[in-house]
Scaffold this active site. Structure first.
Site, short mmCIF file in Angstrom:
data_model
loop_
_atom_site.label_atom_id
_atom_site.label_comp_id
_atom_site.label_asym_id
_atom_site.label_seq_id
_atom_site.Cartn_x
_atom_site.Cartn_y
_atom_site.Cartn_z
N TYR A 1 0.83 -1.21 0.00
CA TYR A 1 0.00 0.00 0.00
C TYR A 1 0.86 1.27 0.00
CZ TYR A 1 -4.02 -2.98 1.17
OH TYR A 1 -5.00 -3.95 1.17
N LYS B 1 3.64 -15.41 3.11
CA LYS B 1 3.59 -16.20 1.87
C LYS B 1 5.04 -16.49 1.50
CE LYS B 1 1.20 -17.95 -1.57
NZ LYS B 1 0.37 -19.16 -1.41
N ASP C 1 -2.81 -18.23 2.67
CA ASP C 1 -3.96 -18.92 2.07
C ASP C 1 -4.54 -19.95 3.05
OD1 ASP C 1 -1.46 -19.96 1.61
OD2 ASP C 1 -1.81 -20.55 -0.46
N ASP D 1 -5.25 -6.56 6.13
CA ASP D 1 -6.46 -5.86 5.71
C ASP D 1 -7.53 -6.89 5.35
OD1 ASP D 1 -8.17 -3.91 4.85
OD2 ASP D 1 -7.06 -3.37 3.05
N ASP E 1 -10.90 -8.32 7.91
CA ASP E 1 -12.31 -8.21 7.49
C ASP E 1 -12.97 -9.58 7.49
OD1 ASP E 1 -12.12 -5.49 7.19
OD2 ASP E 1 -13.12 -5.47 5.23
#
Ligand code: NAD
Length: 357
Positions: free
Chosen positions: A142, A191, A223, A247, A251
């Site tokens: 980001y 990852k 994952d 992020d 959620d």
């Protein structure tokens, strides 16, 4: 103890829910012999209306001068057509940046009294979910370089995901320290089978794990984490991860409780200054009707006491009071169940405050 709190009620339901958290904080101050002083400032749409910008320099300064910041929410359809540089959300990014808020703590708690609200089956949620995601907030993709160029007659976009060892180490320390204060278990999400940033992340976390031998540490791929959060969420205590993974996962996790109005959050700096806010938005559809659920904001105030003011007994008192109100069968509309009594936002604040007093 004396503490200065900057209060940014914001837009929509922000002023109503923040008023309940202040009511509860006042009650804690009286019971435990503290003095909390509040400085109110505008943020978001109301600041655009009054001052032409989503946050003024003066309001930002009051945040910097405070021991902590309590935020409601910003935004609403009225300001959707504002120029991108003065949109209400710009104020949130500015506060995070100016205050150096690099660590976002998002607890996901499914209160046993509300287990019917979870979209998961009863045998999966068991006696309630209680996990916390520590998300790195000021680095990663980001904040990397973003470019779109033309190559061989077509557009090509690149987003760069930078992480330095020191950025990883400082969020890692927050996560290990937090795990120590909770159930003593930390899972680091990455990852590392694909990304260099994740391999550096894992290496740095392993170095820290040597220092925090009392914390049970594990690595988990992002994952697999997305899958495990649905399959077996009660296995987790604290999860730490980089900005974008955090992020998305936070959620996903928040939905396990089925009630956005219950969820608090904290954004922390390297000092004790932090910003505390519910995870939901300004809910313009229910603003000014005294029906919003203030418990996410009240629980954010409890996080402020725990993380910025080092007042664990006081934080426990708020959390216990919220539990008792739910045990006693009081609900706002968003969490209403058969056999319970529906109350408004202000009444819910009173009920929590009474149980602290
Ligand atoms: P929202 O979270 O405001 O609302 C989503 C739904 O949840 C609505 O139906 C709302 O009524 C309900 N809801 C939210 N909080 C509730 C509460 N405490 N009690 C009961 N019900 C509640 O999300 P949205 O509608 O997508 O966004 C509305 C505005 O908020 C937008 O302008 C958005 O940009 C802004 N927003 C701000 C923040 C923030 O300030 N941190 C975060 C998200 C969205």
């Amino acid at each position: 103890m004396e503490k200065k709190i900057t209060v940014l009620p914001g837009d929509g339901i922000g002023p109503e829910i923040v008023a309940q958290a202040v009511k509860v904080l006042d009650c804690v101050a009286e019971k435990f012999g503290h003095t909390f002083t509040y400085t109110y400032a505008d943020i978001g749409g109301c600041s655009i209306d009054r001052h032409g910008v989503p946050i003024t320099k003066e309001a930002m300064q009051t945040c910097k001068d405070a021991d902590s910041v309590l935020l409601g929410a910003v935004g609403g359809p009225k300001w959707d057509s504002c120029a991108p540089e003065i949109r209400p959300e710009k104020a949130l990014l500015a506060v995070r940046k100016e205050l150096g808020l690099f660590a976002n703590l998002r607890p996901t708690k499914l209160f046993p009294q509300l287990s019917d609200a979870s979209p998961l089956k009863q045998e999966i949620v068991g006696q309630g979910i209680d996990l916390l995601i520590v998300r790195e907030l000021t680095g990663g993709v980001y904040f990397g370089e973003h470019t779109t160029t033309e190559k061989n007659g077509e557009l090509c976009a690149v987003d760069i995901m930078p992480y330095s060892e020191s950025e990883i180490e400082r969020i890692g320390r927050v996560a290990f320290e937090t795990a120590r204060k909770r159930g003593g278990k930390l899972a680091s999400v990455d990852k590392a089978n694909v990304l260099d940033t994740s391999r550096l992340w894992r290496k740095t976390m392993h170095r820290l794990a040597e220092e925090y031998q009392d914390v049970t540490y594990s690595d988990i791929l992002v994952d697999n984490t997305a899958m495990q959060l649905i399959k077996n969420p009660t296995q987790f205590d604290v999860l730490v991860t980089e900005n974008m993974f955090g992020d998305i996962l936070s959620d996903e996790a928040s939905m396990l409780t089925g009630s956005i109005g219950m969820m608090p959050s904290a954004s922390l700096s390297s000092g004790t200054l932090g910003m505390y806010e519910p995870i939901h938005g300004s809910a313009p559809d229910i603003a000014e009707q005294d029906i919003a659920n203030p418990l996410g904001t009240i629980l954010s105030a409890a996080m402020m006491l725990r993380y910025s003011f080092d007042m664990p007994k006081e934080a426990d008192a708020i959390e216990a009071a919220v539990n008792r109100v739910l045990d006693d069968g009081y609900r706002t509309g968003d969490i209403m169940q058969d056999g319970c009594q529906q109350v408004g936002c202000s009444k819910m604040g009173d009920l929590v405050a009474q149980r602290i007093a």
